[in-house]
Write an enzyme that holds these catalytic residues in place. Structure first.
Site, short mmCIF file in Angstrom:
data_model
loop_
_atom_site.label_atom_id
_atom_site.label_comp_id
_atom_site.label_asym_id
_atom_site.label_seq_id
_atom_site.Cartn_x
_atom_site.Cartn_y
_atom_site.Cartn_z
N HIS A 39 0.87 -1.19 0.00
CA HIS A 39 0.00 0.00 0.00
C HIS A 39 0.91 1.24 0.00
CE1 HIS A 39 -3.51 2.30 0.31
NE2 HIS A 39 -3.94 2.00 1.52
N ASP B 88 -2.88 -1.58 12.21
CA ASP B 88 -3.80 -1.78 11.07
C ASP B 88 -4.74 -2.91 11.49
OD1 ASP B 88 -4.92 -2.07 8.51
OD2 ASP B 88 -3.17 -3.11 7.66
N1 CP Z 1 -6.34 3.56 4.48
C1 CP Z 1 -7.06 3.25 3.40
O1 CP Z 1 -6.55 2.85 2.36
O2 CP Z 1 -8.41 3.45 3.56
P1 CP Z 1 -9.53 3.00 2.53
O3 CP Z 1 -9.56 1.49 2.52
O4 CP Z 1 -10.79 3.60 3.06
O5 CP Z 1 -9.18 3.52 1.16
N1 NVA Z 2 -4.48 -4.20 5.62
C1 NVA Z 2 -5.73 -3.54 5.34
C2 NVA Z 2 -5.49 -2.12 4.95
C3 NVA Z 2 -6.73 -1.29 4.72
C4 NVA Z 2 -6.43 0.09 4.28
C5 NVA Z 2 -6.44 -4.28 4.23
O1 NVA Z 2 -5.78 -4.73 3.29
O2 NVA Z 2 -7.66 -4.43 4.31
#
Ligand code: CP
Ligand code: NVA
Length: 308
Positions: free
Chosen positions: A133, A227
């Site tokens: 991410h 997270d």
């Molecule tokens: N942190 C983040 O990516 O949030 P969303 O899943 O709402 O885009």
């Molecule tokens: N680790 C989480 C991040 C969300 C922004 C997911 O992948 O759902």
């Protein structure tokens, strides 16, 4: 006045698609956007958004970022486009390249994102995969930099699942030379190839620590980050993961072992009483909503550098 410079890579699929110099540049541009010291007009450029998973922050911040840059977005809902009916990625990518100037993709397999990038003639941005991410990491380090003007002595401790968010923090942290400690239950450590790549970048190998002991990981830390325990796509693993992650909740006890001025970050969405207690989440140490806002400024900076 500072101006966005073109990035060496056409795509932003991984935190490692940019150099150390480029991370610092994006953060500087982001600060200027945030302080309203920079006005860039992308002249109606179009960002295509493909989201195979839910999103609030990433989707909206990309839309607002494009709007502030004088561009526009098309939100391609996979269920109402041919993507959901199985049109090959290589065909979708070639078609979208003829309409859009840049494409941001949120999907499961990182290899699918790479397949889009292989066939797209326009820049592709990772809006989250199971592996990384990287847009989140840019906003995270922007937030950390706002609090600690010099990164040099910052200790960032991530407590939770070693997947996408942790992986990008590790790689971006390596580029910036920041001490990153990751504490996760046994079997939930970050991807081994990510760890290997990070160690290759760190000049001081002691700056990256992976542990199964959250108490040791928080000692003296300046930033505590967590997270969700069960990521999108892992809905059927919730009960099992809740069991394994016991002891990995950021609560007042863990916070008391960190630096006295430590701040709390969370990429959101948050699940109170799982990865973080409500008390810690709502405490004065929370920079979580600055962090969420910074998604906008960091992505505005990224887009202006990619589309320059
Ligand atoms: N942190 C983040 O990516 O949030 P969303 O899943 O709402 O885009
Ligand atoms: N680790 C989480 C991040 C969300 C922004 C997911 O992948 O759902």
């Amino acid at each position: 006045m500072i101006k966005p410079s073109k990035l060496a890579n056409n795509n932003f699929l991984s935190s490692l698609d940019i150099s150390t110099k480029e991370v610092f540049h994006i953060l500087e541009i982001a600060k200027n956007f945030k302080n309203k010291n920079l006005n860039i007009d992308l002249n109606n450029k179009v960002l295509g958004l493909i989201f195979d998973k839910s999103s609030t922050r990433t989707r909206v911040s990309f839309q607002v970022a494009m709007s502030r840059l004088g561009g526009t977005t098309i939100d391609l809902n996979p269920t109402t486009s041919q993507i959901g009916r199985g049109e090959p990625i290589k065909d979708t990518a070639r078609v979208l390249s003829r309409y859009c100037d840049v494409i941001a993709i949120r999907t499961f397999d990182h290899s699918d994102l790479e397949e889009y990038a292989k066939w797209s003639t326009k820049p592709v941005i990772n809006a989250l995969t199971d592996l990384e991410h990287p847009c989140q990491a840019l906003a995270d380090f922007l937030t950390i930099n706002e609090e600690f003007l010099d990164f040099k002595d910052v200790v960032l401790t991530f407590i939770g699942d070693g997947n996408n968010v942790a992986n990008s923090l590790i790689l971006c942290g390596a580029l910036l030379g920041i001490e990153v400690r990751i504490a996760c239950p046994k079997g939930y450590e970050p991807n081994s190839s990510i760890i290997k790549k990070a160690y290759e970048i760190y000049k001081n190998k002691d700056l990256l620590k992976i542990t199964n002991d959250p108490n040791a990981a928080v000692l003296g830390a300046n930033v505590l980050y967590t997270d969700v325990w069960s990521s999108m796509g892992e809905e059927n693993k919730k009960a099992e993961k809740d069991k394994y992650f016991k002891g990995f909740t950021i609560d007042n006890d863990l916070v008391s072992k960190a630096d006295k001025d430590a701040i709390i970050l969370h990429c959101l969405p948050a699940y109170r009483s799982k990865e973080i207690t409500d008390e810690v989440f709502e405490s004065k140490r929370n920079r979580i909503f600055d962090q969420a806002e910074n998604r906008l400024h960091a992505q505005q900076a990224l887009l202006s550098c990619l589309l320059h």
